[in-house]
Write an enzyme that holds these catalytic residues in place. Structure first.
Site, PDB file in Angstrom:
ATOM      1  N   GLU A 263       6.673  19.766 -31.586  1.00 31.14           N
ATOM      2  CA  GLU A 263       5.508  19.501 -30.742  1.00 31.14           C
ATOM      3  C   GLU A 263       4.667  20.766 -30.616  1.00 31.14           C
ATOM      4  O   GLU A 263       5.223  21.865 -30.588  1.00 31.14           O
ATOM      5  CB  GLU A 263       5.951  19.011 -29.360  1.00 31.14           C
ATOM      6  CG  GLU A 263       6.629  17.650 -29.382  1.00 31.14           C
ATOM      7  CD  GLU A 263       6.944  17.122 -27.975  1.00 31.14           C
ATOM      8  OE1 GLU A 263       6.580  17.792 -26.978  1.00 31.14           O
ATOM      9  OE2 GLU A 263       7.551  16.049 -27.880  1.00 31.14           O
ATOM     10  N   HIS A 281       3.678  13.024 -25.390  1.00 30.31           N
ATOM     11  CA  HIS A 281       4.532  13.597 -24.334  1.00 30.31           C
ATOM     12  C   HIS A 281       3.903  13.385 -22.953  1.00 30.31           C
ATOM     13  O   HIS A 281       3.650  14.320 -22.194  1.00 30.31           O
ATOM     14  CB  HIS A 281       4.775  15.095 -24.584  1.00 30.31           C
ATOM     15  CG  HIS A 281       6.065  15.576 -23.993  1.00 30.31           C
ATOM     16  ND1 HIS A 281       6.885  16.496 -24.610  1.00 30.31           N
ATOM     17  CD2 HIS A 281       6.697  15.271 -22.836  1.00 30.31           C
ATOM     18  CE1 HIS A 281       7.947  16.735 -23.860  1.00 30.31           C
ATOM     19  NE2 HIS A 281       7.857  16.004 -22.778  1.00 30.31           N
ATOM     20  N   LEU A 282       3.704  12.107 -22.637  1.00 29.08           N
ATOM     21  CA  LEU A 282       3.060  11.728 -21.378  1.00 29.08           C
ATOM     22  C   LEU A 282       4.051  11.336 -20.284  1.00 29.08           C
ATOM     23  O   LEU A 282       3.630  10.884 -19.223  1.00 29.08           O
ATOM     24  CB  LEU A 282       2.112  10.542 -21.624  1.00 29.08           C
ATOM     25  CG  LEU A 282       0.946  10.767 -22.581  1.00 29.08           C
ATOM     26  CD1 LEU A 282       0.140   9.475 -22.716  1.00 29.08           C
ATOM     27  CD2 LEU A 282       0.056  11.904 -22.104  1.00 29.08           C
TER      28      LEU A 282
END
Length: 531
Positions: A263, A281-282
């Site tokens: 990421e 990546h919420l």
């Protein structure tokens, strides 16, 4: 002087105000985390650093942070912090694992629904002016079996929500007891059983050596045909290449991923597959969660800097404010006991054995043990503290063991430590009196009652006349004032010890004069941090 905290990422004004209200000198510079050079230039001025994910706390940055005591991460993930470097430097690393639990669990449920009903693809198709009802045939969640890997804080919330959706929930977690599983209303299973039974699988474990690629190519091959996989926990838990192949072959019907092995994820084997839902990546990205974790990290850092309370630390045992008050004298005693043996031991230490008796055995033993180790390590590293000491001990291959027992003597509680080297064992015991002052009560098995001072002298000798006179006269003739004088012996005519608490450090010349008397087997100046 008030502690200084730097906030180098975007925290809410309310969180920053918490620092101010608690009397912390806070410097709010929310974009500084992106400027590595400027951050490194000024970090040495601060006692605390509050961050989110933008600031990268590297070993190089920590090396420049000479005054830093605590790093607070508003959120659960600390991949952007070099924890090993922080621990070696004695810097506590805190996170806020509970502020975004509900948000992350809800995101997992949302992702599961999205992949079950192909909502993103159907949305894109409809926006494009198509009307493809037959293309987006989904599946119901009701009566399906959900396999939850990891039934901790977030996993347990997912279990609860899934039961509300009338799903059958099975859970794999090595630390899940049958009693807890029964209370949660889930079936406790092993991993292989979960893999072959689950219609949906959701992951809620940290990334460790044990969990890395927990859904490996081999385990993906075991999955029930038509399964759908959700990962809102950590990248690296799933072999993305193997999963992509299983998705293309139809063995896995769908996947929903919020996290990736690398990421920011600008490329992945899972991208652009029609049966995959992906988000950046919420998991913790709701207004409520972002506010909660910001407030929590401000409170936690303030508590530590002002009271010594440790909450949600990743490299230090947690100590509540109440524990810190009660344990303060005992933590000091633990450090003094360690410091005594550390100063007395010149050869490499192989093991440290700690006995906690009575009242001491009921306290936070992890914290006390860290204090003992810190005291011992002071001799080799003056900057060591309760965070860095266990790391140093581990690097040196020192074995640490602890034992507890009920009250066994005249004292309500005491601590006894034994340091083992290739040459000998050396032990010392101490307690805290009702006045809150730590005392040495035993050295080498000889009972004493010695007040602990900043400057002390320790001697051993045969029990014979003239020792007190030699010590008193030599000190007096050379202007050394004795504040306290404690004697002890194993038996009449046997081994004897003396501990002198003096007002100032004893000059080397005075120690030489004591040695010239030939009355002492050992003479050792000692120093303790009694502030």
């Amino acid at each position: 002087m008030a502690p200084k905290v730097l906030v180098s990422d975007k925290l809410s004004e309310t969180a920053v105000q918490i620092f101010r209200d608690r009397g912390i000198d806070v410097d709010f510079r929310p974009d500084l985390g992106k400027d590595k050079e400027k951050l490194a230039e000024i970090i040495g001025d601060y006692d605390g650093l509050a961050i989110r994910s933008a600031t990268k706390v590297t070993a190089n940055l920590i090396e420049k942070a000479k005054n830093l005591k605590v790093i607070g991460r508003a959120g659960i993930g600390v991949d952007n912090v070099d924890r090993e470097a922080a621990s070696k430097a004695g810097v506590i690393v805190m996170n806020t694992p509970f502020g975004n639990m509900i948000t992350t669990a809800e995101h997992a449920i949302s992702m599961m629904m999205a992949v079950a009903r192909q909502i993103p693809e159907a949305n894109a198709s409809t926006h494009a002016g198509k009307w493809e009802k037959s293309r987006f045939m989904g599946v119901e969640l009701t009566s399906k079996t959900l396999g939850v890997v990891g039934a901790g804080n977030i996993g347990s919330i997912v279990c609860d929500r899934a039961k509300g959706l009338k799903m059958k929930v099975i859970a794999y977690d090595p630390f899940l007891s049958q009693e807890k599983a029964d209370k949660m209303g889930v079936e406790k299973v092993d991993l292989d059983d979960l893999l072959v039974r689950a219609d949906f699988i959701t992951l809620h474990v940290p990334l460790t050596d044990q969990t890395r690629n927990i859904l490996s190519r081999e385990n993906i091959a075991k999955l029930k045909k038509g399964v759908r996989i959700v990962n809102c926990a950590r990248g690296g838990l799933v072999d993305e290449e193997a999963l992509a192949e299983a998705l293309k072959s139809g063995h896995v019907a769908g996947a929903a991923f919020d996290v990736f092995a690398v990421e920011p994820a600008t490329a992945s084997p899972l991208f652009n597959l029609p049966n995959v839902v992906v988000t950046p990546h919420l998991g913790a990205a709701t207004t409520e969660a972002q506010e909660n974790v910001a407030l929590q990290v401000a409170e936690q850092m303030s508590d530590y800097l002002l009271t010594g309370a440790v909450t949600n630390a990743l490299n230090m045992p947690s100590v509540t404010a109440e524990e810190a008050k009660v344990m303060g004298p005992w933590l000091k005693l633990a450090q003094h006991l360690g410091n005594f043996t550390g100063q007395m031991t010149d050869e490499p230490i192989e093991a440290i054995n700690i006995l906690y008796d009575g009242e001491a055995s009921t306290m936070n033993l992890e914290a006390l043990t860290c204090a003992v180790i810190a005291g011992i390590m002071k001799r080799v590293n003056p900057d060591v503290n309760m965070v860095s000491a266990p790391v140093i001990a581990k690097e040196r291959g020192i074995a640490i063991s602890t034992t507890t027992q009920d009250q066994s003597g005249a004292f309500e509680g005491y601590i006894k430590i034994t340091v083992v080297t290739a040459e000998r064992e050396r032990s010392v015991g101490g307690t805290v009196f009702s006045d809150g002052k730590p005392r040495f009560i035993q050295i080498k098995g000889i009972n004493i009652d010695a007040e602990i001072g900043e400057h002390m002298v320790y001697t051993t000798n045969n029990d014979e006349p003239g020792i007190i006179g030699a010590l008193g006269n030599t000190m007096g003739e050379n202007g050394v004032n004795i504040a306290n004088f404690t004697l002890g012996r194993s038996e009449r005519g046997g081994e004897a010890i003396a501990l002198l608490y003096v007002d100032d450090p004893v000059p080397a010349a005075v120690m030489d004069k004591l040695a010239e008397t030939k009355l002492f087997r050992q003479i050792k100046p000692l120093s303790f941090d009694v502030a």
